[in-house]
Design a protein around this motif. Structure first.
Motif, PDB file in Angstrom:
ATOM      1  N   CYS A   1     -22.763   1.334  52.062  1.00  0.00           N
ATOM      2  CA  CYS A   1     -22.879   2.310  50.964  1.00  0.00           C
ATOM      3  C   CYS A   1     -21.971   3.510  51.242  1.00  0.00           C
ATOM      4  O   CYS A   1     -21.605   3.781  52.385  1.00  0.00           O
ATOM      5  N   ASP A   2     -21.649   4.208  50.177  1.00  0.00           N
ATOM      6  CA  ASP A   2     -20.751   5.360  50.316  1.00  0.00           C
ATOM      7  C   ASP A   2     -21.494   6.631  50.690  1.00  0.00           C
ATOM      8  O   ASP A   2     -20.919   7.544  51.268  1.00  0.00           O
TER       9      ASP A   2
ATOM     10  N   TRP B   1     -24.217   4.796  46.013  1.00  0.00           N
ATOM     11  CA  TRP B   1     -25.031   5.751  46.759  1.00  0.00           C
ATOM     12  C   TRP B   1     -26.497   5.361  46.635  1.00  0.00           C
ATOM     13  O   TRP B   1     -26.917   4.873  45.587  1.00  0.00           O
TER      14      TRP B   1
ATOM     15  N   PHE C   1     -16.865  13.621  45.480  1.00  0.00           N
ATOM     16  CA  PHE C   1     -16.211  12.467  44.846  1.00  0.00           C
ATOM     17  C   PHE C   1     -14.703  12.742  44.704  1.00  0.00           C
ATOM     18  O   PHE C   1     -14.088  12.438  43.686  1.00  0.00           O
TER      19      PHE C   1
ATOM     20  N   ARG D   1     -16.592  -1.574  41.362  1.00  0.00           N
ATOM     21  CA  ARG D   1     -15.772  -0.821  42.321  1.00  0.00           C
ATOM     22  C   ARG D   1     -16.180   0.642  42.376  1.00  0.00           C
ATOM     23  O   ARG D   1     -15.590   1.428  43.123  1.00  0.00           O
ATOM     24  N   MET D   2     -17.171   1.005  41.576  1.00  0.00           N
ATOM     25  CA  MET D   2     -17.677   2.389  41.671  1.00  0.00           C
ATOM     26  C   MET D   2     -18.303   2.591  43.049  1.00  0.00           C
ATOM     27  O   MET D   2     -18.755   1.634  43.678  1.00  0.00           O
ATOM     28  N   GLU D   3     -18.345   3.832  43.498  1.00  0.00           N
ATOM     29  CA  GLU D   3     -19.040   4.116  44.757  1.00  0.00           C
ATOM     30  C   GLU D   3     -20.521   3.764  44.601  1.00  0.00           C
ATOM     31  O   GLU D   3     -21.072   3.879  43.508  1.00  0.00           O
TER      32      GLU D   3
ATOM     33  N   ARG E   1     -22.146  -4.369  45.131  1.00  0.00           N
ATOM     34  CA  ARG E   1     -20.797  -4.259  45.729  1.00  0.00           C
ATOM     35  C   ARG E   1     -19.858  -5.295  45.111  1.00  0.00           C
ATOM     36  O   ARG E   1     -18.679  -5.025  44.863  1.00  0.00           O
TER      37      ARG E   1
ATOM     38  N   ARG F   1     -18.058   7.765  38.221  1.00  0.00           N
ATOM     39  CA  ARG F   1     -17.435   7.645  39.535  1.00  0.00           C
ATOM     40  C   ARG F   1     -18.290   6.850  40.520  1.00  0.00           C
ATOM     41  O   ARG F   1     -17.787   6.268  41.465  1.00  0.00           O
ATOM     42  N   ALA F   2     -19.614   6.876  40.317  1.00  0.00           N
ATOM     43  CA  ALA F   2     -20.504   6.258  41.307  1.00  0.00           C
ATOM     44  C   ALA F   2     -21.770   5.760  40.646  1.00  0.00           C
ATOM     45  O   ALA F   2     -22.143   6.202  39.558  1.00  0.00           O
TER      46      ALA F   2
ATOM     47  N   ILE G   1     -21.089   8.071  56.510  1.00  0.00           N
ATOM     48  CA  ILE G   1     -21.347   8.092  55.061  1.00  0.00           C
ATOM     49  C   ILE G   1     -21.778   9.504  54.680  1.00  0.00           C
ATOM     50  O   ILE G   1     -22.212  10.293  55.525  1.00  0.00           O
ATOM     51  N   ARG G   2     -21.650   9.810  53.407  1.00  0.00           N
ATOM     52  CA  ARG G   2     -21.953  11.158  52.926  1.00  0.00           C
ATOM     53  C   ARG G   2     -23.452  11.379  52.821  1.00  0.00           C
ATOM     54  O   ARG G   2     -24.189  10.435  52.518  1.00  0.00           O
TER      55      ARG G   2
END
Ligand code: FMN
Ligand code: 173
Length: 383
Positions: free
Chosen positions: A263-264, A245, A78, A241-243, A237, A170-171, A297-298
Motif C-alpha cells: 500500500c502507498d 491507502w 500526493f 493504478r491509483m494509489e 492493485r 489520485r488515490a 509508506i506514508r
C-alpha cells in the motif's frame, strides 16, 4: 459618564472564532436526529471524546526570538503542494447538512487549496464533486481521493473505481475499520434514515431503496467475506493504478501489513469514534504507527483534530498530514460553502500562527523536540 466601550456584535459570522464555535453554530441549524447522526460516536462515546481530549496532554515547546516573518505552512501531499497539512476526510450524506453537500465542500477545499476525500455514500457523484473544484480553471486544482468500502458486489466496486479514475482521483482510501457498522445508539433510538431528498449516486441507489432500510441495515452485508487483506489489496492493485491507502489503522501490526501488501499509505483513524468504541485516540497510537511505517509508506491521521495546535502536534509526532471530518460538516450546516471556508480558514490561521509562535518556519522544522507530555506527577516530559 466615561466607561468601557460596549462590544457590538456586527454579525454572527464574526463571532465564530474557533472550531468549537462552528460546532455550536452549525449544530444549532440541524434537527436533533441529523445533529446526533453527525456528532455522536458509537456505544459509550469514549473514543469520540478522547480523540479530541488526548491532544491536551501535549504541550508546545516553543522556541523564541526566531525570525518567523516568512513562515511557510505549505506541504506536498500526493505529490502536489497544498496550503497547509490538512485535508477533508470522506464523510457520507453531506447534503443533510446543506443542499449543496459535497459540491460546497469541494469548492471550499479548492479555495483553500487542500485535498478532499469523496465518500462512497456521497450525495453527489464523484464527477460532479471533482468538477466543482475547478472553479473556472480547466483542471482540478486539488486532488480528490475516492473512499471505498470492501464490497461483496465486486462489479459495483469496480464501477466506482473506474468512475473515480476517470474523474481524476489520485488515490483509493480503502476503509478497513468497517466490516459492519459500529453500535450507534442515536441511530437506533431515532430510527435514523437518509432523508427523502438526498441521493446516493456512487452506490447507484434510489432514495426509495435507501429509505426503506435503517442506516445499519443498509450497511449490513455490504462487505461480508470481501473484508480481508488478501481478498482486497491484490485485487485492487491489479485493477487500478491509483494509489491505495488503508483508512482506519490503529496498530503498528496493521501498518506492517499495509507495507507488506504494497500500500502507498495509511490513515491512522478510528472513524471519528463511530465504529469500535474504546479504540485508542488516534494521536495516542500515531507514534507506534509512524515507527512501523519506517519511512516506507506514508502516515496520515484523522479524528478529533479541532485546532491548528492539534495539527501541529500530529506533525510533531510524525504524521505527514491531518484530515478532518466533522469540522467541515459543521461549516456546511452553518453556511454551506462559506461555512466550510470559515472552518478551513480558522484551522489555517491557527496552524500558521502556531508555527510562528513555536519558532517554526516550515513544516520540516516541526519535530518531536517541539512537544512535551504533561505528566500528573512531575515536570513536562520530553518525547
Ligand atoms: C457524518 C460522518 C460520515 C462519515 N462517513 C464516512 C464514510 O462514508 N466513509 C469513511 O471511510 N469514513 C466516514 N466517516 C469518518 C471520517 O472519514 C473520518 O474518519 C472522521 O470523521 C474523522 O474524525 P473527526 O470527525 O473527529 O474529524 C464519516 C464521519 C462522519 C462524522
Ligand atoms: O456514518 C459513518 O461513519 C459512515 O461511515 C457512513 C456510512 C454510510 C453512509 C454515511 C456515513
Amino acid at each position: 459618564m466615561a466607561g468601557l466601550p460596549i462590544p457590538v456584535k456586527t454579525s454572527p459570522q464574526q463571532m465564530i472564532l474557533s472550531i468549537p464555535d462552528l460546532k455550536d453554530a452549525g449544530s444549532a441549524k440541524l434537527t436533533e436526529v441529523i445533529k446526533n447522526f453527525y456528532n455522536d460516536g458509537s456505544t459509550n462515546q469514549i473514543t469520540v471524546h478522547e480523540n479530541t481530549t488526548a491532544y491536551d496532554k501535549y504541550r508546545l515547546r516553543a522556541r523564541v526570538l526566531r525570525d518567523v516573518s516568512k513562515v511557510n505552512p505549505s506541504t506536498a501531499v500526493f505529490g502536489q503542494n497544498i496550503d497547509f497539512p490538512l485535508c477533508v476526510s470522506p464523510a457520507g450524506l453531506q447534503a443533510m447538512a446543506h443542499e449543496d453537500g459535497e459540491l460546497a465542500t469541494s469548492r471550499a477545499c479548492a479555495k483553500r487549496n487542500i485535498h478532499m476525500g469523496v465518500s462512497s455514500f456521497a450525495n453527489y457523484s464523484v464527477e460532479d464533486i471533482v468538477e466543482a473544484a475547478k472553479l473556472g480553471t480547466a483542471t482540478a486544482p486539488i486532488a480528490h481521493v475516492m473512499q471505498l468500502y470492501t464490497m461483496k458486489d465486486r462489479k459495483m466496486q469496480e464501477r466506482i473505481i473506474r468512475r473515480a479514475e476517470k474523474a481524476g482521483c489520485r488515490a483509493i482510501f480503502l476503509t478497513a475499520d468497517s466490516p459492519v457498522l459500529g453500535v450507534r445508539y442515536n441511530e437506533y433510538r431515532n430510527d435514523f434514515r437518509a432523508p427523502e431528498n438526498v441521493k446516493l449516486p456512487m452506490l447507484e441507489r434510489s432514495t426509495m431503496e435507501v429509505r426503506s432500510k435503517t442506516h445499519d441495515s443498509n450497511f449490513t452485508g455490504f462487505s461480508e467475506d470481501a473484508h480481508s487483506w488478501t481478498h482486497e489489496i491484490p485485487y485492487l492493485r491489479a485493477i487500478t493504478r491509483m494509489e491505495i491507502w488503508i483508512k482506519g489503522v490503529v496498530t503498528a501490526e496493521d501498518v506492517v501489513l499495509a507495507r507488506e501488501f504494497g500500500c502507498d499509505g495509511v490513515i491512522v483513524s478510528n472513524h471519528g469514534g463511530r465504529q469500535l468504541d474504546q479504540t485508542p485516540a488516534t494521536i495516542d497510537v500515531l507514534q507506534e504507527c509512524v515507527e512501523a511505517a519506517a519511512g516506507k509508506i506514508r502516515v496520515h491521521i484523522d479524528g478529533g483534530i479541532r485546532s491548528g495546535a492539534d495539527i501541529f502536534k500530529a506533525l510533531a509526532l510524525g504524521a505527514e498530514c491531518c484530515w478532518v471530518g466533522r469540522p467541515a460538516i459543521w461549516g456546511l450546516a452553518y453556511d454551506g460553502e462559506a461555512g466550510v471556508t470559515k472552518g478551513l480558514d480558522i484551522l489555517y490561521e491557527e496552524f500558521r500562527r502556531c508555527m510562528q509562535l513555536t519558532g517554526c518556519n516550515s513544516v520540516s522544522d516541526i519535530s518531536k523536540a517541539s512537544l512535551g507530555v504533561v505528566r500528573s506527577d512531575g515536570p513536562l516530559a520530553r518525547l
